[in-house]
Write a protein that holds these residues in place. Structure first.
Motif, PDB file in Angstrom:
ATOM      1  N   HIS A 135       0.719  -0.813  -0.215  1.00  0.00           N
ATOM      2  CA  HIS A 135      -0.176   0.053   0.348  1.00  0.00           C
ATOM      3  C   HIS A 135       0.741   1.309   0.220  1.00  0.00           C
ATOM      4  N   LEU A 136       2.341   0.723   0.512  1.00  0.00           N
ATOM      5  CA  LEU A 136       2.689   2.345  -0.328  1.00  0.00           C
ATOM      6  C   LEU A 136       2.507   2.588  -1.504  1.00  0.00           C
ATOM      7  N   PRO A 137       2.630   4.682  -1.397  1.00  0.00           N
ATOM      8  CA  PRO A 137       2.598   5.097  -2.849  1.00  0.00           C
ATOM      9  C   PRO A 137       3.826   4.895  -3.851  1.00  0.00           C
ATOM     10  N   ASP A 138       3.655   4.562  -4.797  1.00  0.00           N
ATOM     11  CA  ASP A 138       5.246   4.501  -6.014  1.00  0.00           C
ATOM     12  C   ASP A 138       5.683   5.514  -5.511  1.00  0.00           C
ATOM     13  N   SER A 139       5.846   6.846  -5.466  1.00  0.00           N
ATOM     14  CA  SER A 139       6.382   7.616  -5.437  1.00  0.00           C
ATOM     15  C   SER A 139       7.709   7.395  -3.892  1.00  0.00           C
ATOM     16  N   VAL A 140       7.078   6.329  -3.359  1.00  0.00           N
ATOM     17  CA  VAL A 140       8.278   5.901  -1.940  1.00  0.00           C
ATOM     18  C   VAL A 140       8.645   4.984  -2.065  1.00  0.00           C
ATOM     19  N   THR A 141      10.676   5.095  -2.379  1.00  0.00           N
ATOM     20  CA  THR A 141      11.545   4.312  -2.284  1.00  0.00           C
ATOM     21  C   THR A 141      12.786   3.843  -1.075  1.00  0.00           C
TER      22      THR A 141
END
Length: 950
Positions: free
Chosen positions: A185-191
């Motif tokens: 569920h982490l946003p795609d923008s998060v590494t």
């Protein structure tokens, strides 16, 4: 494989550049300048030691914008990669969340980052602590981040990096699902930076991360920065576990193998009673050898390690009580590992850290006994200790002021507390259900604490010799460095309503199918699918071979199969009927009956000595387990006393005669057997055995068999000259088809398993009006704010207003049943409960659970699969009620009969759920929210309030 060399200017690099052409020197200078311009170059200057190749490789991948999975041994410095993510976030003006599996590790990481970046830039969020939550770097437990993602917290804005420390924790069957929820569920923008212990399927886990998170670099390092040496301590001698063989292959030390063989061959007392007495010289030699083999006591172990220069050491004992007992044994033995100067430093630090504890609580907490051990350099460390006490032990150990710690395996879960040596008392531990051997993964995790980087040249793992120890088994544990990562992901009620609210049912189902659990299940299906494909090719060939020009041979083969199956079924029924009749006949036998054993090794005349009926039958004989009916003990005409079984009586048996068995008869005496067997032959030797006429077969009168035989004879293929050849191919076709269907059933069972479980949960929630299609009702929105194992039960209690009108202390007692789980099995004694409204509310909670349990059964939701609501445990209700009512620590702990650390931990979990309930409870016309906040205030005092770690 990437090999990186760290060289200083003017050494190897200077020599190499002298041999380069001007163009090559210019290119090398350009590369060095580009390297100096990276964020990694500035980061490396913050440390007074060089980075390892795997750390550099991982950091470069991060700086290139990729996610990373780093799998490396304990103590190898994986967290450097996580700290580089923090460095990048601060440099880029973005946020970094650093997640850990346990609060103790969160607190430790928070302290580390505060020292490096200052407390203004670092925050802490655990279940009971919230410090500087809006800071650019926040350390938190993984559950806190999961809850943020579901609630759409504003704190997530500007998030650039998430570090998941100890990500292998997703194998944990109780909490592991949280890690997968966060990753999905982490946003795609998060590494994402995933740090794991060495696991054997890192590439598989990396493939999944690549699927759900995008480009992910997998970096695996097997290298331990501090080499680990394995030993076995037996008696006064410490043996190396391995000896180097040819080609550096490790072979088990032959001395240990000889010791194990000596113990195994040592005659027992029973052997000697049977006449295997040893000669005096043999006994003396054994005494000398045995004098070198024993399990040393705990004080002896510490003294031996001290003499060898192997302290500080952590001794792992899989029992809290045994850890405390070990400290006392060392104190009674007069062990002192600290000089006077160290003792003074210990006392000063302890007094500083425990200054906030009220003096009246110190005696209750065993403070003075604990301090005496610390001053001598000896301590215990386990989950039953007060968190403050554990923190002090950890700090003193790291400072070298505590040199011997006796700990349970919880210490191996990531806390930075390395030692020079690790001792394992036993290789068996209680796993909650039985005593089981520790796994190679557990052995690796425990012994990974040995060897302090930058301090020790080598680490040492010591296993204590135990009776019946197998050195090969120990070597197998020590030689298996990796273990597989297995997903424990299962959908929950809270997860279902949160997903449906955010994504709708269809998209939620698709998301769950991207879980690592489903990824592993699907991967295992690939091999089975290939086998199904090969089988289908074989079926096509068999189908062609059984083709008959006269008609449909598959139909003819079906009739033959049905006929065979019917005949087999009738034969089975007949055999079962005969066995039942024989068993009934055996049950009628009495001592003194003369019978004729119809078949078997002991066929012939026999005298019944004991009918051998199952327990509870007429004579109440309980000497044997009779799973297959009576087992009569008989004397045969050949003077043998044997216990027969049902297989010896395929037909009913009747008594031919009766004989009196003398009271003096002794079945062990050959003379007694001879005399009674002679009397048996005289009495009944002339009687011929009863002949059992063979019954008419049921098949002869069966209408179905007659119909099938007629259909076969009438079928066109019955007249084919190649009929039997076709039939052989048809039989092969049928067998292969049956095997193929079993494989397809296995595939069906593994495909979409997570989604099917989700469907059943959604169906149940729809039944209870938490969901209506893609709509989440008011009840569902309340459930979405309740996290925990009994989320649905808590929601139903709010819905049915079970807790209305309760005092804060009574509410605390009721909520404790949602979190508490006794460490041991069901006690015979019922737990003590508060009287009045609290007792009635607790009873109502159990009633609601019973209703939910029945509903889960209807919807095929099973607790054994890790889904569903366990029964609420009322064992902590009285303690929570007393503490929330303001009672003193001494009285509460005495009544609760539990260690202070357990009491604090359960109180904090109750506080956590009370906070959720206060947020989820209805506002108007309800007292629950207000009383939940008051209950938190009542619990968060004294020993609970000043314990900074839960």
């Amino acid at each position: 494989m990437i090999v990186l060399l760290s060289v200083r200017p003017g050494t190897l690099e200077g020599t190499m550049t002298q041999d380069l052409s001007p163009a090559e020197r210019y290119a090398a200078a350009r590369r060095r300048a580009a390297e100096q311009a990276t964020a990694l170059a500035g980061f490396r200057e913050m440390y007074d030691f060089g980075l390892d190749p795997f750390q550099i490789e991982a950091c470069r991948a991060l700086e290139a914008g990729k996610g990373v999975l780093v799998a490396a041994p304990t103590g190898s410095g994986k967290t450097i990669v996580g700290e580089f993510a923090v460095h990048l976030a601060l440099q880029q003006g973005r946020k970094c969340f650093y997640t850990t599996p346990i609060k103790a590790l969160s607190n430790q990481k928070y302290s580390d980052l505060c020292r490096r970046y200052g407390s203004g830039k670092v925050g802490l969020l655990t279940g009971d602590n919230s410090l500087n939550a809006d800071a650019p770097v926040v350390v938190m437990t993984t559950e806190v981040l999961r809850n943020m993602l579901y609630s759409g917290s504003q704190t997530l804005r500007g998030l650039g990096y998430v570090v998941m420390d100890e990500v292998h924790y997703l194998s944990d069957r109780f909490r592991g699902a949280v890690w997968e929820e966060v990753i999905i569920h982490l946003p795609d923008s998060v590494t994402l930076v995933s740090l794991s212990a060495t696991v054997s399927n890192a590439e598989e886990f990396g493939d999944w991360l690549d699927t759900v998170r995008g480009d992910t670099e997998v970096i695996v390092s097997e290298h331990r920065p501090v080499p680990l040496f394995q030993h076995v301590l037996a008696g006064r001698r410490m043996y190396d576990l391995f000896e180097e063989g040819e080609g550096h292959r490790k072979a088990v030390n032959p001395d240990l193998t000889r010791m194990a063989r000596l113990e195994a061959s040592r005659p027992t007392y029973a052997d000697r009673r049977r006449g295997r007495a040893m000669r005096e010289a043999d006994r003396e030699r054994e005494r000398r050898q045995r004098s070198r083999i024993w399990t040393p006591s705990r004080p002896e172990v510490i003294e031996r390690l001290d003499a060898e220069g192997l302290l500080p050491a952590i001794t792992f004992i899989f029992s809290r009580a045994a850890c405390e007992a070990a400290v006392q044994q060392c104190l009674y033995a007069g062990l002192r590992l600290n000089d006077e100067e160290a003792r003074e430093k210990v006392r000063a630090l302890v007094e500083e850290r425990t200054a906030s504890i009220p003096p009246e609580d110190l005696h209750v907490l065993g403070y003075y006994e604990w301090l005496e051990g610390l001053e001598r350099g000896i301590a215990a460390h386990h989950a039953g200790m007060l968190p403050t006490f554990k923190e002090v032990v950890e700090e003193l150990f790291v400072r070298g002021l505590v040199k011997a710690v006796f700990a349970t395996e919880t210490l191996a879960l990531g806390i930075n507390m390395p030692a020079r040596s690790v001792v394992l008392e036993k290789l068996v531990k209680w796993n909650g259900e039985q005593h089981a051997d520790i796994t190679p993964g557990e052995y690796t995790q425990l012994t990974g604490r040995a060897g302090r980087r930058g301090i020790d040249v080598e680490g040492h793992a010591v296993v204590l010799w135990q009776r019946a120890m197998n050195p090969e088994q120990v070597a197998g544990l020590a030689g298996t460095r990796t273990y597989p990562l297995r997903s424990s992901f299962k959908p929950s009620y809270n997860m279902a309503v949160n997903l449906v609210e955010q994504f709708g049912r269809h998209r939620s189902r698709e998301l769950l199918e991207t879980s690592f659990a489903q990824f592993q299940a699907d991967k295992s299906v690939v091999g089975i699918s290939r086998q199904v494909q090969r089988n289908e090719e074989g079926l096509a060939g068999y189908r062609e071979s059984m083709t008959c020009h006269l008609g449909d041979f598959s139909e003819y083969a079906r009739l033959r199969r049905e006929l065979k199956d019917r005949e087999t079924e009738l034969a089975r029924q007949g055999a079962a009927q005969r066995r039942a009749e024989a068993a009934v006949a055996l049950e009628r036998l009495k001592p003194g009956d003369v019978i004729h054993v119809p078949t078997g090794k002991y066929a012939g005349l026999a005298l019944v000595l004991d009918p051998g009926l199952p327990a509870g039958r007429s004579n109440g004989h309980r000497g044997f387990d009779h799973h297959d009916g009576p087992r009569p003990l008989v004397l045969t005409a050949e003077r043998q006393v044997k216990r027969l079984a049902a297989i010896d009586f395929p037909v009913p048996v009747e008594a031919l005669e009766r004989m009196r068995i003398p009271k003096s008869f002794n079945p062990r005496s050959p003379q007694s057997r001879r005399d009674l067997a002679s009397a048996l032959r005289t009495k009944a030797g002339h009687i011929p055995p009863e002949r059992h006429r063979k019954r008419r077969s049921q098949a002869a009168d069966d209408r179905e068999i007659a119909r099938l035989r007629a259909a076969l004879r009438a079928h066109p293929c019955h007249g084919c000259n190649d009929r039997e050849d076709h039939a052989r191919w048809a039989e092969r076709y049928h067998r292969l088809l049956r095997d193929t269907k079993q494989l397809e059933h296995r595939i069906e069972g593994r495909t979409n398993t997570i989604a099917r479980t989700f469907d059943r949960i959604v169906a149940l929630l729809t039944e209870l009006d938490y969901l209506r299609g893609n709509e989440v009702t008011e009840h569902g929105k309340r459930l979405a704010r309740l996290y925990g194992e009994l989320d649905l039960l808590a929601s139903e209690c709010l819905r049915e207003r079970v807790w209305e009108g309760l005092s804060p202390a009574e509410l605390a007692a009721c909520v404790s049943a949602l979190v508490y789980e006794a460490r041991v099995g069901d006690d015979a004694m019922a737990p003590k409960l508060p009287s009045g409204k609290a007792k009635a509310a607790l009873g109502e909670m159990v009633r609601i659970w019973g209703r939910l349990d029945a509903l889960e059964e209807d919807f095929r939701i099973s607790q054994t699969e890790g889904v569903g609501q366990r029964e609420p445990d009322l064992g902590f209700a009285w303690a929570a009620y007393m503490w929330a009512s303001g009672k003193g620590l001494d009285e509460v702990l005495r009544e609760a009969d539990m260690p202070a650390g357990d009491f604090v931990r359960w109180c904090k979990q109750v506080i956590d759920v009370l906070g959720q309930i206060s947020a989820a409870a209805p506002g108007e016309g309800s007292t629950v929210a207000k009383n939940a906040r008051k209950a938190v205030d009542g619990l968060l005092r004294g020993v609970v309030a000043y314990s900074s770690v839960g």
